[in-house]
Write an enzyme that holds these catalytic residues in place. Structure first.
Site, short mmCIF file in Angstrom:
data_model
loop_
_atom_site.label_atom_id
_atom_site.label_comp_id
_atom_site.label_asym_id
_atom_site.label_seq_id
_atom_site.Cartn_x
_atom_site.Cartn_y
_atom_site.Cartn_z
N GLU A 1 -12.56 3.98 -1.39
CA GLU A 1 -13.64 4.61 -0.61
C GLU A 1 -13.24 6.00 -0.15
O GLU A 1 -14.05 6.93 -0.16
CB GLU A 1 -14.02 3.72 0.58
N GLU B 1 -12.64 -6.22 -1.12
CA GLU B 1 -12.97 -6.72 0.21
C GLU B 1 -13.59 -8.12 0.19
O GLU B 1 -13.36 -8.92 1.09
CB GLU B 1 -13.91 -5.76 0.93
N1 T1G Z 1 -2.57 -2.96 4.12
C1 T1G Z 1 -1.30 -3.15 4.57
N2 T1G Z 1 -0.33 -3.75 3.85
C2 T1G Z 1 -0.66 -4.19 2.64
C3 T1G Z 1 -1.95 -4.04 2.09
C4 T1G Z 1 -2.92 -3.38 2.88
N3 T1G Z 1 -4.17 -3.19 2.43
N4 T1G Z 1 -1.94 -4.58 0.85
C5 T1G Z 1 -0.70 -5.07 0.66
N5 T1G Z 1 0.06 -4.84 1.72
C6 T1G Z 1 1.47 -5.22 1.90
C7 T1G Z 1 1.67 -6.71 1.73
O1 T1G Z 1 1.37 -7.37 2.95
C8 T1G Z 1 3.13 -6.77 1.37
O2 T1G Z 1 3.85 -6.56 2.57
C9 T1G Z 1 3.34 -5.52 0.53
O3 T1G Z 1 2.22 -4.66 0.84
C10 T1G Z 1 3.31 -5.81 -0.93
O4 T1G Z 1 2.10 -6.56 -1.19
C11 T1G Z 1 -12.99 -0.63 5.12
C12 T1G Z 1 -11.82 -2.97 5.38
C13 T1G Z 1 -1.98 -3.64 -3.02
C14 T1G Z 1 -2.33 -4.82 -5.20
O5 T1G Z 1 -7.57 -6.19 -0.14
O6 T1G Z 1 -4.23 -6.50 -3.43
O7 T1G Z 1 -10.07 -1.76 2.76
O8 T1G Z 1 5.14 -8.70 2.54
O9 T1G Z 1 3.19 -8.51 -2.29
O10 T1G Z 1 1.81 -7.69 -5.71
O11 T1G Z 1 -13.65 -1.30 3.02
O12 T1G Z 1 -1.09 -6.22 -2.00
O13 T1G Z 1 6.16 -6.58 1.65
O14 T1G Z 1 5.73 -6.85 4.15
O15 T1G Z 1 0.72 -8.04 -2.61
O16 T1G Z 1 2.46 -5.20 -5.68
C15 T1G Z 1 -8.77 -4.02 0.98
C16 T1G Z 1 -4.84 -6.09 -0.74
C17 T1G Z 1 -8.46 -4.10 2.43
C18 T1G Z 1 -5.77 -4.95 -1.08
C19 T1G Z 1 -0.09 -4.79 -4.10
N6 T1G Z 1 -7.54 -3.98 0.22
N7 T1G Z 1 -3.56 -5.90 -1.36
O17 T1G Z 1 0.26 -5.99 -4.77
O18 T1G Z 1 2.48 -6.51 -3.63
S1 T1G Z 1 -9.96 -4.25 3.32
C20 T1G Z 1 -7.03 -5.12 -0.29
C21 T1G Z 1 -3.36 -6.19 -2.67
C22 T1G Z 1 -10.63 -2.68 3.28
C23 T1G Z 1 -12.51 -1.19 3.81
C24 T1G Z 1 -11.95 -2.56 3.95
C25 T1G Z 1 -1.94 -6.11 -3.12
C26 T1G Z 1 -1.60 -4.81 -3.87
P1 T1G Z 1 5.32 -7.22 2.74
P2 T1G Z 1 2.09 -7.52 -2.44
P3 T1G Z 1 1.80 -6.37 -5.04
#
Ligand code: T1G
Length: 699
Positions: free
Chosen positions: A109, A129
């Site tokens: 976004e 999301e």
């Molecule tokens: N924020 C903070 N930390 C995050 C994170 C995030 N969005 N995504 C992953 N981490 C941390 C995770 O907790 C872990 O931490 C480390 O990164 C590695 O993650 C307004 C509201 C990005 C593809 O749903 O899909 O945006 O355990 O083991 O396999 O519209 O993480 O090492 O301390 O999964 O390489 C939308 C979710 C949020 C993406 C990486 N975004 N993340 O995968 O590593 S809602 C998501 C993923 C939003 C807006 C709305 C995956 C990854 P730690 P990992 P990975």
């Protein structure tokens, strides 16, 4: 180059480069949002700067809103994500988003708010999301349709799946694919945009191109509504995207925001966000740091080619790890291999596997009748008959044959791992790898840590679990570990309900209405009532006072083992798996009540859910107290991935949080006070009472 908290700022020629640096994935937490806005203001105020590039790391442009801020006031602190994106979009100097790695959720976004977007071809763009029970809440539902059309946008938002950037080459979403150095390419693009005086493309000014929008949206509402019965987010995604065609951009944003904030409050979103965190927490072991050395696992020996051994073998060859598969007799070995091949051929027929892949995987399995085949394997996993005598023979032989430094694992589902380790001279190399049947399908792996299991053996097992796409949960040694210990209590609660007045079909219907994939009596008929009966007999030999569900025992003693014998708690038509209530079973229950002088009482569905689920919760609290599980969320992961607990509830422990632990304690105390119940079992666990008194949650 100067460092804002979580952004880096430097100028190349006349282009300001703002680099997001909030490891691990540039989650758009408050500090990063402030950093972006400050860097933008600085670039706008500098007369020498003609354009701005925003970029992230090789791994992530940004993984979206910072999931660690969810549910905290910080997630709403200004500048919130909408404000940041508005600042980018209203910049008077061209802003180019340069994307490598992932641009997900709020990360994408943010990029959509830029005037131009350039990306590595293998960058992954997505709006996941919906997988958190939400919808893109920072303009994604309004900007994406303006760039790729209503249908493509809705598909991307509803699937939540990432899409390679190359897919968007030539569309308004992506202005250039950069093959070489991303930032250099982006700076050159920005300089050219300035030199060519390109107008600043603001996505908000575009119109959605969708000829038959209303018809398409109505179709979307119908199909999405039918497919998402336990989850409110998908239908709200449709409504938000619908606003991109029928309303002004700002009105659409407002509608999106309202729908987003509404979803943020739903129990379903709370559950899915909990699962996201819990899955990642499960991989962490308190006293085993990330720097713990791990052993190379290049080949695996599996003893037993039955259902479990065959499924485990498939899990490894699916990940490209060669397997030596050992059986005692040729016909058992042939049968096991034939079953593996048949499973792959079924996938081939469904188009889920190519012939080449099938041949490659079968080629990775070396069948053998002799332990000599195990001399070079790095890990052995036994999946033989659940008897401690058999395990003793197997582990004594493995101890002689296996090379030093190899790992000896048992797939036992309940036997004492410490006792098994003691059969060897190397207990530090012994661990439990408890797969769930069918092992090639079920994601859950209970990693059972013995008293003497080495930290490197544990770290190796956790890393290997990720490699074979299992979700590993560490368990200490106790009867049933985490999952089966809880299911035993769950079964006792269900049996008590049968004795008190309910029928199997009523209990199962209530559990399935709650969301469980299968009621407990149907599950028993599927697993085989003889298995549970053998386990209870074993436990009664050790402890004659062990819980005895008389009716369940009588069913097994009557040869009613469930689906495999055509009758168990239910009866089954030949070749069918549909459970049919059986008057014979009802009579057996009635007779039992008469024998015990029990006057059956009316039992409500609420009563059924309260007793069965709270039984799980109470045992779960004990398992955490005893240190068998590291944390309550691990119990949720076990139940969600091993026992069909509904994701929209988040797991038994999160469900208890949502009910309120004080209310759970009150219910348990009421049940414990009833005549004839197992008071010790129903007395609330001390951890549960403590948390309830302190107004806290498990999670
Ligand atoms: N924020 C903070 N930390 C995050 C994170 C995030 N969005 N995504 C992953 N981490 C941390 C995770 O907790 C872990 O931490 C480390 O990164 C590695 O993650 C307004 C509201 C990005 C593809 O749903 O899909 O945006 O355990 O083991 O396999 O519209 O993480 O090492 O301390 O999964 O390489 C939308 C979710 C949020 C993406 C990486 N975004 N993340 O995968 O590593 S809602 C998501 C993923 C939003 C807006 C709305 C995956 C990854 P730690 P990992 P990975």
């Amino acid at each position: 180059m100067t460092q804002q908290p979580s952004t880096r700022y430097d100028v190349r020629g006349t282009v300001a480069v703002v680099t997001l640096s909030n490891p691990p994935v540039n989650g758009l937490g408050h500090a990063l949002r402030v950093g972006i806005v400050n860097s933008l203001d600085r670039a706008l105020a500098d007369p020498k700067v003609s354009a701005i590039v925003i970029t992230g790391s090789d791994r992530a442009f940004s993984g979206g809103a910072d999931v660690r801020e969810f549910g905290t006031p910080k997630s709403g602190f200004e500048p919130n994500l909408g404000t940041v994106i508005k600042a980018v979009e209203s910049s008077t100097k061209p802003v180019v988003a340069a994307i490598a790695g992932v641009a997900l959720g709020g990360g994408l976004e943010l990029a959509l708010g830029a005037h131009f977007r350039v990306a590595r071809p293998d960058a992954q763009l997505g709006l996941p999301e919906v997988k958190l029970g939400l919808l893109p809440g920072a303009g994604g539902t309004q900007r994406l349709p303006r760039l790729v059309g209503l249908e493509a946008a809705l598909n991307m938002i509803l699937s939540g799946a990432p899409v390679p950037a190359a897919t968007f080459a030539g569309t308004p979403l992506l202005d250039a694919i950069i093959e070489g150095d991303l930032v250099d390419g982006a700076v050159q693009f920005a300089e050219k945009a300035v030199a060519d005086k390109l107008p600043l493309k603001r996505v908000r000014d575009l119109k959605v191109k969708q000829p038959d929008a209303d018809a398409f949206l109505q179709f979307a509402r119908n199909t999405v509504g039918a497919a998402s019965k336990n989850f409110p987010a998908p239908l709200k995604c449709v409504e938000a995207v619908a606003a991109s065609v029928g309303k002004s951009f700002d009105e659409g944003l407002k509608i999106e925001r309202e729908l987003f904030l509404g979803l943020m409050q739903t129990p379903e979103s709370r559950a899915l966000r909990h699962i996201f965190q819990a899955e990642r927490a499960a991989s962490k072991v308190a006293d085993v740091g990330d720097d713990t050395p791990v052993r190379a696992i290049e080949s695996v020996g599996i003893i037993g080619a039955g259902t479990m051994g065959g499924g485990i073998a498939m899990s490894f060859v699916n990940a490209g790890i060669p397997v030596v598969l050992l059986e005692a007799r040729q016909e058992a070995l042939d049968k096991g291999l034939a079953t593996i091949r048949k499973n792959y051929e079924n996938s081939l027929k469904k188009g889920k596997l190519t012939q080449a892949k099938l041949d490659e995987r079968m080629g990775l399995i070396t069948p053998t009748l002799s332990y000599d085949g195990f001399r070079n394997v790095d890990l052995a996993i036994e999946a033989v008959f659940e008897s401690i005598e058999v395990k003793e023979t197997v582990f004594k032989t493995l101890d002689e044959v296996m090379k030093p430094g190899s790992i000896l694992a048992s797939n036992t589902s309940a036997l004492n791992l410490d006792q098994i380790a003691a059969f060897t001279k190397r207990p530090q190399d012994v661990i439990g790898l408890h797969f769930f049947s069918p092992a090639n399908v079920m994601r859950l792996l209970e990693v059972v840590r013995g008293a003497k299991t080495g930290k490197d053996v544990l770290a190796t097992s956790m890393q290997l679990a990720k490699k074979i796409k299992k979700i590993a949960v560490v368990s200490g040694v106790c009867d049933g570990f985490i999952g089966n210990r809880i299911v035993a209590r769950y079964g006792m609660a269900a049996n008590d309900l049968i004795n008190a007045g309910a029928l199997p079909q009523q209990v199962d219907a209530a559990l399935q209405k709650f969301g469980l994939a299968m009621g407990i009596f149907r599950m028993g008929d599927l697993a085989g009532l003889d298995i549970g009966y053998a386990g209870r007999k074993r436990r009664r030999e050790a402890n004659p006072a062990a819980y005895t569900p008389i009716v369940a025992d009588r069913l097994a003693e009557a040869g009613r083992f469930g689906q495999k014998t055509g009758a168990g708690w239910y009866r089954y038509e030949a070749g069918k798996r549909d459970p049919i209530p059986d008057p014979v079973v009802e009579q057996m229950i009635t007779d039992f009540r008469k024998e015990r002088g029990i006057t059956p009482r009316k039992i409500s569905d609420e009563d059924i859910i309260e007793r069965t689920i709270f039984a799980m919760v109470n045992e779960g609290a004990r398992i955490v107290e005893e240190g068998i599980a590291q944390r309550a969320s691990d119990i949720d992961i076990v139940y969600l991935n091993g026992y069909g607990f509904p994701a929209h509830r988040g797991g038994p422990m999160l469900y208890a949080d949502q009910v309120g632990l004080a209310n759970v304690v009150r219910a348990l105390k009421r049940i414990a006070a009833e005549p004839g119940v197992d008071v010790k079992f129903w007395t609330p666990a001390p951890l549960l009472v403590k948390l309830a008194e302190e107004g806290k949650n498990f999670n």
